[in-house]
Each structure stands twice: as C-alpha cells, then as structure tokens.
Design an enzyme around this catalytic site. Structure first.
Site, short mmCIF file in Angstrom:
data_model
loop_
_atom_site.label_atom_id
_atom_site.label_comp_id
_atom_site.label_asym_id
_atom_site.label_seq_id
_atom_site.Cartn_x
_atom_site.Cartn_y
_atom_site.Cartn_z
N ASP A 25 0.51 -1.27 -0.40
CA ASP A 25 -0.29 -0.34 0.15
C ASP A 25 0.54 1.88 -0.32
OD1 ASP A 25 -2.36 0.96 -0.14
OD2 ASP A 25 -2.49 1.26 1.88
N ASN A 73 -10.69 -3.53 -5.50
CA ASN A 73 -10.05 -1.88 -6.21
C ASN A 73 -10.79 -0.92 -7.34
OD1 ASN A 73 -6.88 -3.04 -4.84
ND2 ASN A 73 -8.24 -1.19 -3.85
C1 IPE Z 1 -5.59 -2.85 -0.07
O1 IPE Z 1 -5.53 -1.55 -0.45
C2 IPE Z 1 -5.00 -3.57 -1.67
C3 IPE Z 1 -4.45 -3.40 -2.28
C4 IPE Z 1 -2.92 -3.72 -1.79
C5 IPE Z 1 -4.63 -4.44 -3.85
P1 IPE Z 1 -6.14 -0.35 -0.63
O2 IPE Z 1 -5.77 1.13 -0.25
O3 IPE Z 1 -7.00 -0.97 -1.78
O4 IPE Z 1 -7.04 -0.01 0.94
P2 IPE Z 1 -7.62 0.77 2.07
O5 IPE Z 1 -8.71 1.36 1.07
O6 IPE Z 1 -7.12 1.52 1.88
O7 IPE Z 1 -8.55 -0.38 2.87
C1 IPE Z 2 -1.45 0.28 -3.03
O1 IPE Z 2 -1.56 1.71 -3.10
C2 IPE Z 2 -2.20 -0.75 -4.93
C3 IPE Z 2 -3.43 -0.72 -5.23
C4 IPE Z 2 -4.07 -0.95 -4.35
C5 IPE Z 2 -3.25 -1.82 -6.47
P1 IPE Z 2 -2.30 2.55 -3.19
O2 IPE Z 2 -2.93 2.77 -5.03
O3 IPE Z 2 -4.13 1.77 -2.35
O4 IPE Z 2 -1.82 3.62 -2.72
P2 IPE Z 2 -2.47 4.81 -2.00
O5 IPE Z 2 -3.15 4.25 -0.13
O6 IPE Z 2 -3.71 5.62 -2.59
O7 IPE Z 2 -1.50 5.69 -1.85
MG MG Z 3 -4.30 2.98 -0.33
#
Ligand code: IPE
Ligand code: IPE
Ligand code: MG
Length: 258
Positions: A25, A73
């Site tokens: 993340d 997602n």
């Molecule tokens: C979790 O991250 C999903 C992945 C890393 C693929 P998210 O960014 O989607 O999770 P939330 O929304 O912060 O809970």
């Molecule tokens: C995790 O990084 C990757 C996926 C969920 C695909 P994020 O895209 O959630 O990054 P933040 O949390 O917005 O910084």
């Molecule tokens: Mg995220």
C-alpha cells in the site's frame, strides 16, 4: 543467516516464516508527494514487487503472496483500473524469462473470471510456463477478497449438502480445518507473517481466514520506497516473536520442535 554472496541477515533460517503475505500500500501517496500520476506510483511499486520475491527466496521463504488488486479496487477511477490491468500484463510478460531462470512458480489467488481477456491470457500463460519453479511460490492476489473467498466456500458447502455429497452428521462435526479445504487457499501454506506498508493498520479484506493467527507487521514506508533492509527487519521481528495459538508460553516452550 548468511546469503550466498556473504551478506549476513538478522535472523536464522529455522525461524523464517514459510508464507509471508504483503499488502503493498502507498503507491498513490508516493506519487502524489512527487506530483506524479498515481499510475507512476504503481509502476514503481511493480519494481519493488519483482524484487521482494527475490529477497524472500534468498531468505528461504517458501511462499510469498502479494496483494495486487482487491475486489473493492474495481470502484477506483476507470483509467486507474485499466492502467493497473495493463501494467500487470506488461510486467508478467517482461518477467517470464527471469521467473523461470530464478525458479519462481507463479500462482494466483482471486477470481480470474472478471479480468480483461489480455490480462487473463498472460496470467494463464505465465502460470503454465513457471509451473516447474521450485525455489519459491509467488502468489499474486488479484481480484482477491477475503470475504468473497469465505462466501464461495459457504456456497460450495451448501451445494454439497443439497446434492447429498455431505451428510448431516458430517456437517454437525465440521471443523475449521474442514472448512479451510473449501477455501481458495486450500493448497497454500497458512500465512505466518502479514506485512502492510503505507502506514495504515488494517487488513483491507486480505487473507481473512489465515489472519486469525498470522503475525501482523506494519511499516510506514510507501510501497515504492520499500526495500530489502525493511523487509529483512520485518522477518527478523517475526523470528523473535512467540506464537502461542491460545496456549501459554510455558506450554509452547515445552513442546518438542516439529
Ligand atoms: C489494499 O489497499 C489493496 C491492495 C493493496 C491491492 P487499499 O488501498 O485498496 O486499501 P484501503 O482502501 O486503504 O483499505
Ligand atoms: C496500493 O497502493 C496498490 C493498489 C491498491 C493497487 P494505493 O494505490 O492504494 O496507494 P494509496 O493508498 O492511495 O497511497
Ligand atoms: Mg491504498
């Protein structure tokens, strides 16, 4: 523990987790802090994902699962979803030769049916072409949701009962380990260590079943900044923990090692 190149690691081979799961993340925040598009964060994150499989294999970890795309997602802006799907196909195509050379076996956890055809085709091809890999299992978690996995298993159980392949008596004595065999993770080792980068302290629907007793570890680094030192620090922290599974410390210490 010593690596082949003489580097010493802050843990011993006996104490490493068998299955490490990572919630990668912070790609978006990494990009925003540099005034870059979110997709650039995902691109840089993909480089780290490729490297962590290698770091894990060097540390004798048997399985590493990386959360690449959750069932939630899909609700992100369409251009980000499309960009992520295209990136996955590009990376896997580019990495196929390397994975084969390094003994990496690609496996998938999640519902592949909803993915764009091109992404699905590349995945199927890569899974087939790396099936002989024996050094480490790289479990790519794609369109994965822990709640969905459990609902699917409950549905299977209901169908089996309805069709008569499971009796009422068997249902009465159904145990968690019986239920686990109906989950998508049936052939995976239980998750020992669950790492999340990016500073949030939540599971976000990852590996819900195994989260029951996985050791949790949180890092404030955004995923594109994650590095070998931070990863080995997490493994070292794990190797120092005592997993009690509901027992007392004295009971654990008196148990003969397996
Ligand atoms: C979790 O991250 C999903 C992945 C890393 C693929 P998210 O960014 O989607 O999770 P939330 O929304 O912060 O809970
Ligand atoms: C995790 O990084 C990757 C996926 C969920 C695909 P994020 O895209 O959630 O990054 P933040 O949390 O917005 O910084
Ligand atoms: Mg995220």
């Amino acid at each position: 523990m010593l690596l082949g190149n003489g580097t010493s690691l802050p843990f011993t081979k006996d104490n490493v987790p068998s299955h490490v799961a990572v919630i990668m993340d912070g790609n978006g925040r990494w990009a925003r802090s540099r005034n870059l598009p979110r997709l650039e964060g995902h691109r840089r994150g993909a480089d780290v994902a490729r490297n962590i499989v290698e770091w894990a294999a060097d540390a004798h970890i048997r399985q590493i699962s990386l959360y690449a795309f959750s069932t939630e997602n899909w609700e992100r802006p369409q251009d980000e979803v499309n960009g992520l799907m295209a990136l996955l196909a590009t990376i896997l195509t580019a990495q196929l030769g390397n994975m084969r050379k390094k003994g990496v076996r690609l496996r998938i956890l999640g519902d592949m049916s909803a993915l764009p055809t091109i992404t699905r085709t590349v995945i199927q091809r890569t899974v087939a072409a790396t099936a002989e890999g024996e050094r480490i299992d790289f479990i790519l978690c794609l369109n994965y949701g822990g709640q969905q996995e459990i609902v699917d298993a409950a549905r299977t159980l209901a169908r089996q009962f309805h069709e008569g392949s499971i009796t009422e008596e068997a249902l009465d004595s159904f145990r968690p380990e019986d239920f686990r065999r109906l989950l998508w993770r049936d052939t995976l080792l239980p998750v020992d260590l669950l790492i999340r980068t990016g500073g949030e302290c939540r599971i976000s629907n990852f590996h819900l079943w195994d989260a029951a007793y996985a050791e949790l570890y949180f890092s404030d680094l955004f995923w594109p900044d994650y590095n070998k030192e931070a990863f080995y620090q997490a493994i070292a922290a794990y190797s120092e923990r005592e997993r009690r599974f509901g027992l007392t410390s004295a009971q654990i210490k008196s148990k003969p090692s397996p």
